[in-house]
Design a protein around this motif. Structure first.
Motif, PDB file in Angstrom:
ATOM      1  N   PRO A  46      62.145  30.444  -0.374  1.00 14.76           N
ATOM      2  CA  PRO A  46      62.375  31.727   0.284  1.00 14.76           C
ATOM      3  C   PRO A  46      61.584  31.801   1.579  1.00 14.76           C
ATOM      4  O   PRO A  46      60.537  31.190   1.726  1.00 14.76           O
ATOM      5  CB  PRO A  46      61.863  32.731  -0.741  1.00 14.76           C
ATOM      6  N   GLY A  55      66.907  35.823   2.502  1.00 16.16           N
ATOM      7  CA  GLY A  55      67.876  34.814   2.104  1.00 16.16           C
ATOM      8  C   GLY A  55      69.040  34.811   3.074  1.00 16.16           C
ATOM      9  O   GLY A  55      69.549  35.875   3.444  1.00 16.16           O
ATOM     10  N   ALA A  83      66.735  34.938  -2.091  1.00 17.57           N
ATOM     11  CA  ALA A  83      67.360  33.616  -2.124  1.00 17.57           C
ATOM     12  C   ALA A  83      68.414  33.546  -3.223  1.00 17.57           C
ATOM     13  O   ALA A  83      69.490  32.963  -3.030  1.00 17.57           O
ATOM     14  CB  ALA A  83      66.291  32.540  -2.328  1.00 17.57           C
TER      15      ALA A  83
END
Length: 582
Positions: A46, A55, A83
């Motif tokens: 991340p 993300g 993410a």
């Protein structure tokens, strides 16, 4: 007593141990697995931007939007990480433009056979469009759905589906990070997603695939033809180089050396062009498949990135080599060095300069390799377990190549300890010769027969240096025991030694006047008389031979000798060109 294991078995055990450690590092620990099952999944690579985790959502490999989630420690139910959200959203979006078949080839054949024999007319479960998500680009619409609680959800309307296909949910963290109200951000993303999804459908269309395939084949044909021409020119330049070198050796004109350098330069440029053409062909092959445009661009830019890294490290190596040369030159010419040690300091300067420049080049090559490897995305994003596994493999390699490491450390110790330098005449493990090269792993000696002996530095524990700072030679003569006038013979030898020390040709070479040591040994028939010469480093052989010749000439015809006295040197080594007797 336990029997000692052979080296190959120890090496195999070390490799097996390292592989076991590497596999264990790749396997999750049971306690860690239990903890991971109880906690939410951790994000994969991340990005942290202040109070948010980010993300990136991509379509065909190109970033389109950025989703956000609160950073760790915000408290409350924060939902999935950014993410993880980005991966889920990318999966939803790819269903709308990338045809995917949920079945294997065998399953598709089996379903087709079963459908043809028994259940004709039904929709096949292995149909890539069994969910009704594929179709013409113009039929795709992205809409904003309002749900209770103010939740804003984007979905796709498709003619083949009765209900909208959900794509993503716009959260408050997305609005805060992008600096827009949630309604405006949702409307902005809706239009952007609709345009990019329609464009992605066109990319996967049969017409564009055929067009890209045709263009790629034409480009590959042109690059292949160009590659053949470049390779032919490269081969021609290699054939011309020996002829030009021979012409330069036979003639002394100015045009031939210039033509030789130009041919060498053209050969290197053609080699670089071959590599670039190969990279370009790989990029063209990537462009055939939809969604690989960013990968193809990265492949095309990779040689330029590697070239820039190489230029930076070449400049760094040049600066470091210059700095090393400057520091060593100041060290060699220090005014506090005694006059009789300056020649030795100059000799060490040449050896240290060569080895340290090699170390600088080696360090820059290793740095270039590490920098290039870290630039590969797949290797740059390795997890900690993979790093631990690679460390175990490196440990195993260190055990396998421990001999090279031992030679390397021994080479550094030899240089710093000043046991020998380039130009010294030394004896190492029974081998004698002139030191012609001192490397970080081995030392090269050239004997009197011009053969080169390579000695690993780890074997240079006991070194006999004949030419460090000064050199010496023992001159031995055999006189018959029946000699009637022994004091007269000794007097003639002493006079000849004094005359040799006063000779202007040898006065500058001798550090001390020649000394008569007297009778050193006696046999049944002879008396051994010795004299000692101390000369400048490396000058003892020539001085010894000259003194022997004068002594033999002075003692010719000495009365009442049963046999001719002859010079003898003990001990004698045929591979010592100086004739010093060491």
């Amino acid at each position: 007593m336990a029997r000692r294991q052979p080296p190959w078995r120890r090496t195999a055990l070390a490799l097996l141990l390292a592989l076991t450690i590497g596999l264990a590092a790749l396997q999750p620990h049971p306690l860690a697995a239990a903890t991971a099952a109880a906690e939410p999944p951790a994000p994969v690579d991340p990005s942290n931007a202040g109070s948010f985790r980010l993300g990136t959502v991509r379509i065909l490999g190109v970033p389109i939007i950025t989703v956000a989630s609160p950073a760790v420690g915000s408290g409350g139910d924060t939902g999935p990480e950014a993410a993880e959200r980005a991966r889920v959203i990318e999966g939803n979006l790819s269903q709308l433009y990338e045809p995917r078949n949920p079945c294997t080839a065998g399953e598709r054949l089996g379903e087709a056979l079963l459908d043809h024999l028994s259940v004709e007319g039904t929709q096949a479960a292995c149909d890539p469009n069994h969910l009704g998500l594929q179709g013409p680009p113009e039929e795709l619409r992205v809409v904003l759905l309002g749900e209770p609680g103010g939740v804003r959800r984007l979905a796709a309307l498709l003619p083949g589906r009765a209900s909208p296909f959900p794509l993503l949910t716009v959260t408050e963290q997305d609005a805060l990070f992008n600096g827009l109200p949630a309604d405006r951000l949702a409307e902005r993303w809706r239009g952007l997603l609709e345009r990019r999804l329609r464009s992605a459908r066109r990319v996967f269309g049969e017409e564009q695939i055929n067009q890209r395939l045709q263009t790629s084949l034409i480009s590959l044909a042109g690059l292949t033809l160009l590659m053949a021409v470049v390779v032919g020119l490269w081969h021609l330049s290699h054939r011309l180089l020996p002829r030009l070198q021979q012409r330069c050796e036979e003639r002394s004109g100015r045009l031939d050396p210039l033509l030789l350098r130009l041919t060498q330069l053209c050969s290197r440029l053609l080699a670089v062009l071959v590599v670039l053409l190969g990279v370009a062909m790989g990029a063209v092959l990537l462009l055939v498949w939809p969604g690989q445009i960013p990968a193809a661009i990265d492949v095309l830019l990779q040689p330029l990135v590697v070239l820039m890294k190489a230029l930076v490290l070449l400049a760094l190596a040049a600066v470091l080599r210059g700095l090393v040369g400057l520091l060593l030159a100041q060290w060699a010419s220090h005014p506090a060095v005694r006059s009789d040690h300056r020649a030795r300091r100059r000799q060490r300067y040449l050896s240290l300069l060569r080895v340290l420049r090699r170390l600088v080049n080696l360090a820059c090559v290793l740095l270039f390799a590490i920098w290039t490897v870290l630039g590969i995305p797949v290797l740059r994003d390795l997890s900690s377990n993979a790093v631990l596994a690679s460390g175990a493999v490196l440990g195993a390699l260190a055990l396998v190549f421990q001999g090279l490491l031992r030679d390397f450390v021994a080479g550094l110790v030899l240089l710093l300890d000043d046991r020998y330098a380039i130009g010294d005449w030394v004896e190492i493990t029974g081998r004698s010769g002139e030191v012609v090269d001192v490397g970080v792993l081995s030392t090269e000696l050239r004997g009197t027969d011009q053969r080169v002996v390579v000695v690993p530095n780890s074997q240079c524990e006991q070194v006999v240096n004949h030419t460090k700072l000064r050199s010496g030679a023992e001159v031995s003569l055999l006189l018959p025991r029946t000699l009637t006038d022994l004091p007269g013979a000794i007097g003639r030898i002493r006079e000849e030694l004094a005359a040799f020390g006063a000779d202007p040709r040898w006065a500058a070479v001798l550090l001390e006047p020649p000394r008569l040591l007297g009778i050193e040994a006696m046999t049944e028939t002879d008396l051994q008389v010795k004299a000692l010469l101390i000369t400048q480093a490396g000058q003892h052989g020539e001085a010894r031979r000259a003194l022997l010749g004068q002594l033999v000439e002075r003692l010719q015809g000495w009365p009442e000798r049963p046999h001719q006295p002859y010079p003898h040197n003990r001990p004698h080594h045929s591979d010592d060109p100086s004739g010093s007797g060491f």
